[in-house]
Design an enzyme around this catalytic site. Structure first.
Site, PDB file in Angstrom:
ATOM      1  N   LYS A 184      38.492  49.128  45.193  1.00 45.75           N
ATOM      2  CA  LYS A 184      39.081  49.090  46.660  1.00 45.75           C
ATOM      3  C   LYS A 184      39.599  51.005  47.073  1.00 45.75           C
ATOM      4  O   LYS A 184      40.308  51.991  45.996  1.00 45.75           O
ATOM      5  CB  LYS A 184      39.955  47.845  46.444  1.00 45.75           C
ATOM      6  CG  LYS A 184      39.398  46.617  45.682  1.00 45.75           C
ATOM      7  CD  LYS A 184      38.269  46.162  46.270  1.00 45.75           C
ATOM      8  CE  LYS A 184      37.719  45.102  45.486  1.00 45.75           C
ATOM      9  NZ  LYS A 184      36.614  44.656  46.026  1.00 45.75           N
TER      10      LYS A 184
HETATM   11  C1  PLP Z   1      36.446  43.177  45.281  1.00 43.14           C
HETATM   12  C2  PLP Z   1      37.058  41.672  46.249  1.00 43.14           C
HETATM   13  C3  PLP Z   1      36.906  40.056  46.050  1.00 43.14           C
HETATM   14  C4  PLP Z   1      37.840  40.359  44.718  1.00 43.14           C
HETATM   15  O1  PLP Z   1      38.740  41.338  44.300  1.00 43.14           O
HETATM   16  P1  PLP Z   1      38.860  40.957  42.932  1.00 43.14           P
HETATM   17  O2  PLP Z   1      40.673  41.636  42.753  1.00 43.14           O
HETATM   18  O3  PLP Z   1      38.162  42.082  42.177  1.00 43.14           O
HETATM   19  O4  PLP Z   1      39.608  39.643  42.708  1.00 43.14           O
HETATM   20  C5  PLP Z   1      37.141  39.456  47.319  1.00 43.14           C
HETATM   21  N1  PLP Z   1      36.920  39.274  48.509  1.00 43.14           N
HETATM   22  C6  PLP Z   1      36.046  40.734  48.600  1.00 43.14           C
HETATM   23  C7  PLP Z   1      34.812  40.790  50.152  1.00 43.14           C
HETATM   24  C8  PLP Z   1      35.997  41.500  47.855  1.00 43.14           C
HETATM   25  O5  PLP Z   1      34.983  42.742  48.321  1.00 43.14           O
END
Ligand code: PLP
Length: 372
Positions: A184
């Site tokens: 992210k």
């Molecule tokens: C990455 C992601 C998540 C989950 O996040 P984690 O930290 O990996 O549990 C949820 N929703 C979306 C759209 C994502 O891209």
């Protein structure tokens, strides 16, 4: 020989090391350390929200949000079929019913025109999930939610620093969630955040993330929660990353533009839209679709790219096709052709912030060579 190019490599060259050292030297390593509250406040302020509740990952942020809104047996939640499993888990565990909509073929987000026809007497909430780099067309969703008295959960995991008509993503839900996974735009290794303007909901989320310990009566519980706390070390990383968010967003936009420039003449590829009338793409990942190709051909191409020294990832497998739900008899006979096609032919290229221009040139040239 060049190094293998991973699908994601984060950039950690700001104050990450300095703040992490502070954790070790001060002894503050648990969730009680001062960086957690500082990250909550600064992150909420950045998105223009009143409260931030830090948690151990983005999935936990969604689980807590679904529970905090009291979504339970028989309630229906309208959400996209094209998303990550994280969005649906707690809805199903709580005995509520996910009601799906297909994707918009241009933005790859939920087709907001399909929402209203999916509303029933049992609908309790709409879950917005911004996909890959362009936001959902939010205003029509908020309008429907207002007219029908529905709650809104906004999953903004892929939207750090993005805005919709100039308003920050993460500012639209009763509860809005983020992930800080390393792919992210802001990472804490593992981590997540819930944002809200509602004092009571914020308190409920804080309690749910901390086992519902009660102030003044710690080991007596009125409700079941989780230990989803974030550590001071994760928050240290997050603070250093947040300082650089504007740079990260600018760099991601430049990377997206560069891939598009390198690949725009490849007839076999459908490239992501650079913008809509309400936002410019921030390219959480750079996804492409293979025109007129099968899932087998997509898999073969990804294998060849692996042999050429780079990692790629397929698109999300739609929720209505997931074996774990089909086995339970859910989504029988349902068909969402846009999302199904996106999974069959879509994959994304290495997109991490540490990716170098020269590597992008190599990736594009190999892709062209293999498609020729
Ligand atoms: C990455 C992601 C998540 C989950 O996040 P984690 O930290 O990996 O549990 C949820 N929703 C979306 C759209 C994502 O891209």
């Amino acid at each position: 020989m060049r190094d293998f190019i991973p699908v994601n490599k984060p950039l950690l060259d700001g104050n990450e090391k300095k703040y992490l050292l502070e954790c070790i030297e001060s002894g503050w390593i648990s969730s009680e350390g001062p960086f957690v509250k500082e990250l909550e406040q600064k992150f909420a302020a950045r998105v223009g929200r009143k409260h931030g509740v830090a948690v151990c990952n983005g999935t936990a942020a969604i689980d807590v949000s679904v529970e905090a809104l009291g979504i339970g047996a028989g309630d229906e939640v309208i959400m996209p079929t094209f998303t990550i499993i994280s969005c649906i888990n707690q809805i199903v565990r709580n005995g509520a019913v996910p009601v799906l909509v297909d994707s918009d073929p241009v933005t790859w987000n939920m087709d907001v025109a399909q929402i209203e026809s999916r509303i029933s007497r049992r609908t309790k909430a709409i879950m917005i999930v911004h996909i890959f780099g362009l936001p959902v067309d939010v205003d029509p969703v908020l309008d429907i939610a207002r007219r029908y008295g529905l709650r809104v959960i906004e999953d903004a995991a892929e939207m750090h620093g993005q805005s919709y008509k100039g308003r920050p993503c993460g500012s639209f839900g009763d509860l809005s969630t983020f992930s800080f996974y390393p792919n992210k735009h802001v990472t804490t290794g593992e981590g997540g955040m819930i944002l809200t303007d509602d004092d009571d909901l914020a308190e409920t989320c804080r309690s749910l993330r901390n086992l519902c310990f009660q102030p003044g009566n710690r080991f007596v519980h009125e409700r079941l929660g989780w230990n989803f706390r974030m550590t001071n070390m994760q928050a240290a990383l997050g603070l250093a990353q947040l300082e650089r968010l504007d740079y990260f967003v600018g760099r991601k936009r430049a990377m997206g533009a560069r891939y598009t420039e390198l690949l725009k003449d490849v007839a076999a590829l459908r490239l992501p839209a650079g913008n809509t009338d309400y936002a410019d793409n921030i390219y959480w990942v750079y996804g492409v679709l293979l025109e007129q190709k099968s899932e087998q051909e997509r898999r073969r191409l990804m294998q060849r790219l692996h042999e050429a020294g780079m990692e790629t990832r397929p698109f999300f497998f739609p929720m209505h096709q997931q074996p774990v739900f089909r086995q339970r008899g859910m989504f029988q006979g349902e068909c969402y052709p846009i999302a199904e096609g996106m999974y069959r032919t879509g994959f994304y290229l290495p997109s991490g912030l540490a990716l170098e221009d020269e590597e992008m040139t190599y990736i594009a040239s190999e892709l062209k060579r293999l498609l020729a």
